[in-house]
Design a protein around this motif. Structure first.
Motif, mmCIF file in Angstrom:
data_model
loop_
_atom_site.group_PDB
_atom_site.id
_atom_site.type_symbol
_atom_site.label_atom_id
_atom_site.label_comp_id
_atom_site.label_asym_id
_atom_site.label_seq_id
_atom_site.Cartn_x
_atom_site.Cartn_y
_atom_site.Cartn_z
ATOM 1 N N PHE A 102 0.817 -1.212 0.000
ATOM 2 C CA PHE A 102 0.000 0.000 0.000
ATOM 3 C C PHE A 102 0.851 1.262 0.000
ATOM 4 O O PHE A 102 0.434 2.294 -0.521
ATOM 5 C CB PHE A 102 -0.975 -0.009 1.188
ATOM 6 N N THR A 103 2.062 1.204 0.595
ATOM 7 C CA THR A 103 2.923 2.391 0.548
ATOM 8 C C THR A 103 3.560 2.549 -0.840
ATOM 9 O O THR A 103 3.721 3.673 -1.323
ATOM 10 C CB THR A 103 4.021 2.298 1.625
ATOM 11 N N ARG A 104 3.897 1.431 -1.476
ATOM 12 C CA ARG A 104 4.432 1.515 -2.844
ATOM 13 C C ARG A 104 3.374 2.041 -3.806
ATOM 14 O O ARG A 104 3.674 2.819 -4.719
ATOM 15 C CB ARG A 104 4.947 0.151 -3.280
ATOM 16 N N THR A 105 2.124 1.613 -3.586
ATOM 17 C CA THR A 105 1.034 2.112 -4.422
ATOM 18 C C THR A 105 0.835 3.611 -4.224
ATOM 19 O O THR A 105 0.605 4.359 -5.189
ATOM 20 C CB THR A 105 -0.273 1.363 -4.095
ATOM 21 N N ALA A 106 0.931 4.057 -2.974
ATOM 22 C CA ALA A 106 0.776 5.487 -2.689
ATOM 23 C C ALA A 106 1.872 6.300 -3.370
ATOM 24 O O ALA A 106 1.616 7.381 -3.916
ATOM 25 C CB ALA A 106 0.801 5.716 -1.181
ATOM 26 N N ARG A 107 3.107 5.779 -3.367
ATOM 27 C CA ARG A 107 4.204 6.486 -4.036
ATOM 28 C C ARG A 107 3.971 6.543 -5.550
ATOM 29 O O ARG A 107 4.258 7.552 -6.203
ATOM 30 C CB ARG A 107 5.527 5.789 -3.733
ATOM 31 N N SER A 108 3.467 5.443 -6.100
ATOM 32 C CA SER A 108 3.262 5.395 -7.554
ATOM 33 C C SER A 108 2.185 6.369 -8.008
ATOM 34 O O SER A 108 2.147 6.758 -9.177
ATOM 35 C CB SER A 108 2.883 3.971 -7.978
ATOM 36 N N LYS A 109 1.301 6.766 -7.107
ATOM 37 C CA LYS A 109 0.258 7.739 -7.440
ATOM 38 C C LYS A 109 0.769 9.170 -7.375
ATOM 39 O O LYS A 109 0.004 10.109 -7.634
ATOM 40 C CB LYS A 109 -0.930 7.574 -6.484
ATOM 41 N N GLY A 110 2.025 9.350 -6.999
ATOM 42 C CA GLY A 110 2.588 10.684 -6.945
ATOM 43 C C GLY A 110 2.392 11.405 -5.627
ATOM 44 O O GLY A 110 2.636 12.609 -5.533
ATOM 45 N N ILE A 111 1.962 10.687 -4.603
ATOM 46 C CA ILE A 111 1.784 11.302 -3.286
ATOM 47 C C ILE A 111 3.153 11.643 -2.708
ATOM 48 O O ILE A 111 4.113 10.886 -2.866
ATOM 49 C CB ILE A 111 1.012 10.349 -2.349
ATOM 50 N N SER A 112 3.241 12.772 -2.024
ATOM 51 C CA SER A 112 4.513 13.205 -1.461
ATOM 52 C C SER A 112 5.036 12.193 -0.457
ATOM 53 O O SER A 112 4.261 11.491 0.216
ATOM 54 C CB SER A 112 4.362 14.570 -0.788
ATOM 55 N N GLU A 113 6.370 12.120 -0.331
ATOM 56 C CA GLU A 113 6.998 11.155 0.581
ATOM 57 C C GLU A 113 6.573 11.388 2.023
ATOM 58 O O GLU A 113 6.363 10.444 2.791
ATOM 59 C CB GLU A 113 8.518 11.247 0.458
ATOM 60 N N ARG A 114 6.468 12.663 2.403
ATOM 61 C CA ARG A 114 6.068 12.950 3.778
ATOM 62 C C ARG A 114 4.675 12.412 4.063
ATOM 63 O O ARG A 114 4.417 11.849 5.133
ATOM 64 C CB ARG A 114 6.116 14.453 4.026
ATOM 65 N N ARG A 115 3.753 12.574 3.117
ATOM 66 C CA ARG A 115 2.400 12.068 3.310
ATOM 67 C C ARG A 115 2.373 10.546 3.315
ATOM 68 O O ARG A 115 1.628 9.934 4.088
ATOM 69 C CB ARG A 115 1.490 12.612 2.209
ATOM 70 N N VAL A 116 3.185 9.937 2.482
ATOM 71 C CA VAL A 116 3.267 8.473 2.470
ATOM 72 C C VAL A 116 3.744 7.951 3.822
ATOM 73 O O VAL A 116 3.203 6.978 4.365
ATOM 74 C CB VAL A 116 4.213 7.998 1.351
#
Length: 325
Positions: free
Chosen positions: A223-237
């Motif tokens: 789920f964290t890799r998916t969040a990164r792939s969506k372009g969400i900022s690292e801090r938010r991830v």
């Protein structure tokens, strides 16, 4: 969810009941005669009989246990020397030494212990999770190694040694004392600051390691890799997705630790001279004050099961993946 909570409540109540019965048998159905200990070596037969009768020690063990539970539920009366005193529910008996209700003694001591534990827990949870999360983000760097190494060093030092060092050498801190919060909040915080720092320093080392390990695992999940792939900022991830999942095992340990510390702060209270629950039970042990010891067992068992119940229910708030059936 509702059925799960009901099952857990029933289980918690059964644990407390079994603990009370077992402790009662150990304390009151023992070879040592409590009435003889109270009365002393120069006790007359009439005085001994009066004490035995007033404490219901002449009744069968089953009757004594039922009377104890009756006192907790609806209160009970105690008669000694021709004087009858009513102990309101929840009645945990009368102190042998001080002659006052055990509930009153524990009620005066619990706020001290609660203040110590809550203040210390706030420090070590916040700092431990913060440092552990930062270390997980920079895994393998010098900063990460320094955080882990420092936590290992602090964690290897016995707790009472840290407490003694703070008590002896931290003379710049306010004098340890307990002032009720509503009397003077500033004096309340200042008098407990040494105890808070002691608990916070020693326990934050463990929570740094717990948080780091849990955070590393969470950041490697799908789920964290998916969040990164969506372009969400690292801090938010990290702080919105990873930290929420990583906190679940940390909160489990935190709930158990807080419950344990609420009934086991005797070193802290003794070293910093704070009149909490641990000091009260230690004095009761030295004076063979069985009702106070028994009351401490009841309070401790209740605190432990309630904290475990709260942690189990809180799972669903922290991690929606958890489904309680």
């Amino acid at each position: 969810m509702l059925f799960y909570i009901l099952r857990r409540v029933v289980s918690a109540i059964s644990v407390v009941i079994v603990t009370v019965v077992t402790s009662f048998l150990l304390f009151f159905v023992a070879p040592t005669d409590p009435a003889g200990v109270i009365c002393g070596p120069k006790c007359t037969p009439d005085r001994l009989a009066d004490i035995t009768r007033s404490l219901d020690l002449d009744q069968p063990a089953s009757e004594q246990i039922l009377l104890y539970f009756k006192g907790i539920a609806v209160g009970r009366d105690y008669s000694t020397g021709g004087v009858t005193r009513h102990c309101a529910a929840p009645c945990l008996g009368y102190s042998y030494v001080l002659g006052v209700p055990v509930t009153q003694l524990l009620a005066n001591a619990v706020p001290v212990t609660l203040s110590i534990v809550v203040g210390g827990a706030t420090i070590y949870l916040l700092f431990g999770v913060l440092i552990g999360t930062l270390a997980a983000r920079v895994r393998g760097t010098t900063l990460d190694k320094a955080a882990v190494g420092t936590s290992l060093v602090i964690g290897s030092v016995p707790y009472f040694v840290v407490a003694l060092i703070i008590a002896l050498y931290a003379t710049f801190l306010p004098k340890s004392q307990y002032v009720p919060f509503f009397d003077n909040p500033i004096a309340w915080a200042g008098g407990l600051l040494s105890a808070w720092l002691c608990l916070g320093l020693t326990n934050s080392a463990s929570y740094t390691r717990y948080s780091r390990a849990s955070m590393i695992e969470a950041l490697g999940q799908d789920f964290t890799r998916t969040a990164r792939s969506k372009g969400i900022s690292e801090r938010r991830v990290v702080y919105r997705h990873g930290l929420r999942a990583a906190m679940t095992p940390v909160i489990t340990i935190f709930g158990v630790d807080v419950a344990y510390q609420l009934v086991n702060t005797i070193f802290t209270e003794r070293i910093f001279q704070l009149p909490g629950l641990g000091m009260r039970l230690l004095n009761a042990f030295n004076q063979y004050d069985l009702p106070v010891l028994m009351g401490g067992v009841v309070v401790g068992a209740t605190v432990l099961v309630l904290m475990n119940l709260a942690v189990d229910i809180f799972y669903t708030v922290l991690d929606p993946r958890v489904r309680l059936g």
